[in-house]
Design a protein around this motif. Sequence first.
Motif, PDB file in Angstrom:
ATOM      1  N   PRO A 148       0.798  -1.226   0.000  1.00  0.00           N
ATOM      2  CA  PRO A 148       0.000   0.000   0.000  1.00  0.00           C
ATOM      3  C   PRO A 148       0.833   1.281   0.000  1.00  0.00           C
ATOM      4  N   ASP A 149       2.067   1.226  -0.484  1.00  0.00           N
ATOM      5  CA  ASP A 149       2.997   2.349  -0.389  1.00  0.00           C
ATOM      6  C   ASP A 149       2.384   3.674  -0.831  1.00  0.00           C
ATOM      7  N   ASP A 150       1.689   3.658  -1.970  1.00  0.00           N
ATOM      8  CA  ASP A 150       1.100   4.888  -2.514  1.00  0.00           C
ATOM      9  C   ASP A 150      -0.352   5.068  -2.094  1.00  0.00           C
ATOM     10  N   HIS A 151      -0.809   4.250  -1.167  1.00  0.00           N
ATOM     11  CA  HIS A 151      -2.213   4.277  -0.752  1.00  0.00           C
ATOM     12  C   HIS A 151      -2.318   4.147   0.771  1.00  0.00           C
ATOM     13  N   LEU A 152      -1.368   4.721   1.487  1.00  0.00           N
ATOM     14  CA  LEU A 152      -1.307   4.502   2.931  1.00  0.00           C
ATOM     15  C   LEU A 152      -2.535   5.038   3.648  1.00  0.00           C
ATOM     16  N   ASP A 153      -3.018   6.190   3.228  1.00  0.00           N
ATOM     17  CA  ASP A 153      -4.181   6.759   3.916  1.00  0.00           C
ATOM     18  C   ASP A 153      -5.402   5.862   3.759  1.00  0.00           C
ATOM     19  N   GLN A 154      -5.664   5.398   2.527  1.00  0.00           N
ATOM     20  CA  GLN A 154      -6.832   4.548   2.327  1.00  0.00           C
ATOM     21  C   GLN A 154      -6.649   3.199   3.007  1.00  0.00           C
ATOM     22  N   ALA A 155      -5.440   2.682   2.990  1.00  0.00           N
ATOM     23  CA  ALA A 155      -5.192   1.427   3.697  1.00  0.00           C
ATOM     24  C   ALA A 155      -5.497   1.584   5.181  1.00  0.00           C
ATOM     25  N   ARG A 156      -5.106   2.722   5.733  1.00  0.00           N
ATOM     26  CA  ARG A 156      -5.328   2.977   7.153  1.00  0.00           C
ATOM     27  C   ARG A 156      -6.809   3.205   7.456  1.00  0.00           C
ATOM     28  N   ARG A 157      -7.504   3.919   6.561  1.00  0.00           N
ATOM     29  CA  ARG A 157      -8.907   4.270   6.810  1.00  0.00           C
ATOM     30  C   ARG A 157      -9.875   3.138   6.487  1.00  0.00           C
ATOM     31  N   GLU A 158      -9.547   2.341   5.450  1.00  0.00           N
ATOM     32  CA  GLU A 158     -10.524   1.363   4.967  1.00  0.00           C
ATOM     33  C   GLU A 158     -10.026  -0.073   4.957  1.00  0.00           C
ATOM     34  N   ALA A 159      -8.870  -0.324   4.319  1.00  0.00           N
ATOM     35  CA  ALA A 159      -8.463  -1.709   4.090  1.00  0.00           C
ATOM     36  C   ALA A 159      -8.191  -2.454   5.395  1.00  0.00           C
ATOM     37  N   ILE A 160      -7.355  -1.886   6.257  1.00  0.00           N
ATOM     38  CA  ILE A 160      -7.028  -2.589   7.496  1.00  0.00           C
ATOM     39  C   ILE A 160      -8.247  -2.709   8.408  1.00  0.00           C
ATOM     40  N   PRO A 161      -9.032  -1.628   8.613  1.00  0.00           N
ATOM     41  CA  PRO A 161     -10.239  -1.805   9.429  1.00  0.00           C
ATOM     42  C   PRO A 161     -11.188  -2.865   8.885  1.00  0.00           C
ATOM     43  N   GLU A 162     -11.290  -2.975   7.553  1.00  0.00           N
ATOM     44  CA  GLU A 162     -12.178  -4.001   6.991  1.00  0.00           C
ATOM     45  C   GLU A 162     -11.644  -5.399   7.265  1.00  0.00           C
ATOM     46  N   LEU A 163     -10.346  -5.590   7.154  1.00  0.00           N
ATOM     47  CA  LEU A 163      -9.772  -6.891   7.482  1.00  0.00           C
ATOM     48  C   LEU A 163      -9.988  -7.221   8.960  1.00  0.00           C
ATOM     49  N   LEU A 164      -9.867  -6.221   9.812  1.00  0.00           N
ATOM     50  CA  LEU A 164     -10.113  -6.459  11.237  1.00  0.00           C
ATOM     51  C   LEU A 164     -11.569  -6.861  11.480  1.00  0.00           C
ATOM     52  N   ARG A 165     -12.492  -6.254  10.736  1.00  0.00           N
ATOM     53  CA  ARG A 165     -13.900  -6.671  10.847  1.00  0.00           C
ATOM     54  C   ARG A 165     -14.065  -8.111  10.372  1.00  0.00           C
ATOM     55  N   MET A 166     -13.389  -8.466   9.300  1.00  0.00           N
ATOM     56  CA  MET A 166     -13.488  -9.831   8.794  1.00  0.00           C
ATOM     57  C   MET A 166     -12.910 -10.829   9.794  1.00  0.00           C
ATOM     58  N   ARG A 167     -11.894 -10.404  10.520  1.00  0.00           N
ATOM     59  CA  ARG A 167     -11.363 -11.281  11.576  1.00  0.00           C
ATOM     60  C   ARG A 167     -12.394 -11.473  12.679  1.00  0.00           C
ATOM     61  N   GLU A 168     -13.063 -10.387  13.065  1.00  0.00           N
ATOM     62  CA  GLU A 168     -14.104 -10.486  14.086  1.00  0.00           C
ATOM     63  C   GLU A 168     -15.242 -11.394  13.631  1.00  0.00           C
ATOM     64  N   GLU A 169     -15.525 -11.385  12.330  1.00  0.00           N
ATOM     65  CA  GLU A 169     -16.590 -12.224  11.780  1.00  0.00           C
ATOM     66  C   GLU A 169     -16.158 -13.677  11.604  1.00  0.00           C
ATOM     67  N   GLY A 170     -14.881 -13.954  11.823  1.00  0.00           N
ATOM     68  CA  GLY A 170     -14.375 -15.308  11.675  1.00  0.00           C
ATOM     69  C   GLY A 170     -14.059 -15.701  10.247  1.00  0.00           C
ATOM     70  N   LEU A 171     -14.005 -14.715   9.333  1.00  0.00           N
ATOM     71  CA  LEU A 171     -13.726 -15.012   7.928  1.00  0.00           C
ATOM     72  C   LEU A 171     -12.242 -15.216   7.676  1.00  0.00           C
ATOM     73  N   VAL A 172     -11.387 -14.626   8.509  1.00  0.00           N
ATOM     74  CA  VAL A 172      -9.948 -14.852   8.475  1.00  0.00           C
ATOM     75  C   VAL A 172      -9.472 -14.977   9.918  1.00  0.00           C
ATOM     76  N   ARG A 173      -8.364 -15.665  10.105  1.00  0.00           N
ATOM     77  CA  ARG A 173      -7.814 -15.824  11.455  1.00  0.00           C
ATOM     78  C   ARG A 173      -6.822 -14.734  11.804  1.00  0.00           C
ATOM     79  N   GLY A 174      -6.070 -14.276  10.795  1.00  0.00           N
ATOM     80  CA  GLY A 174      -5.043 -13.280  11.042  1.00  0.00           C
ATOM     81  C   GLY A 174      -5.051 -12.217   9.967  1.00  0.00           C
TER      82      GLY A 174
END
Length: 315
Positions: free
Chosen positions: A132-158
Amino acid sequence: MLQLPPWGLGSAALGNLYTAVSDEQARATVDACWDAGVRYVDTAPHYGLGLAEERVGAALRDRPRAEFVLQTKVGRLLVPCAGTGRDSQGFDVPATRERVWDFSAAGVRRSIEDSLERLGLDRVDVALVHDPDDHLDQARREAIPELLRMREEGLVRGVGAGMNSSAPLARFVEEFDLDVVLVAGRYHLLDASAAADLFPAATRTGTAVVLGGVFASGLLAHDEPPPDATYAYGPAPADLLERARRIARVAREHGTTLPALAVQHAAAHPAVASLVLGVRSPAEVRRDAALFDPAPPEVWEALRRESLLPGGVSA
């Protein structure tokens, strides 16, 4: 806490990185990894425009699902296109798909769904935000939080991130509750920069660090580095080529090899949980497995005496 094996299969070569690999050879390579006890596989949509995921999935589909850790990445969606040439990003595959950068929440979820379809598996274990080198803000605002939600939902472990730069990864692990970070080319016998920023941050937060690029994109992969050795995906600078050759000489004097030292030095740092090693044949799998046989302790003392270990190396 997610537990990672000591080393895993990096599948970029199985996506035809630089040169083509047949389906049969790709399958034999994954099978050889399994036979060698490798239970961690890293892949990504980027690798061969999905080819690596397809091949990895086909090879693992009949394996006991609870016995391996499968890691893929998000950030590039693959979109069908009418291309008639070959891929322009180093993979010897037809350009029938194109990569579209997308670090949005919707893009992350779609990326995982698309990867599962290519893999033919019911889940991935680890999902990383990829380059995400050229997309750090969006990664921080959207991509990582969405992955964390998917972890909470049990869709991914890590969840985590994978980059060639260590400083942004250090900031990510300080800001988010990440399980894994993959840093490529920033901790090896010629560059210990990740030890200055990422490793302390990951140790404080309990984040597992996975290393890629421990052979420095080729320079450390040979018992004797050749004149045309590569470093950082280009011709090796003369000073680094000479340094690698000096390390190789010390290795020979102590009955070991430069690639073995490269692997063992990378694995020795206490912050490092695992290595990802790229292989494209069963022979390479067997060679890499043997590189973990411990080198004589005296070789590390000899390297210290000659000031051939980079700063921060404790091996």
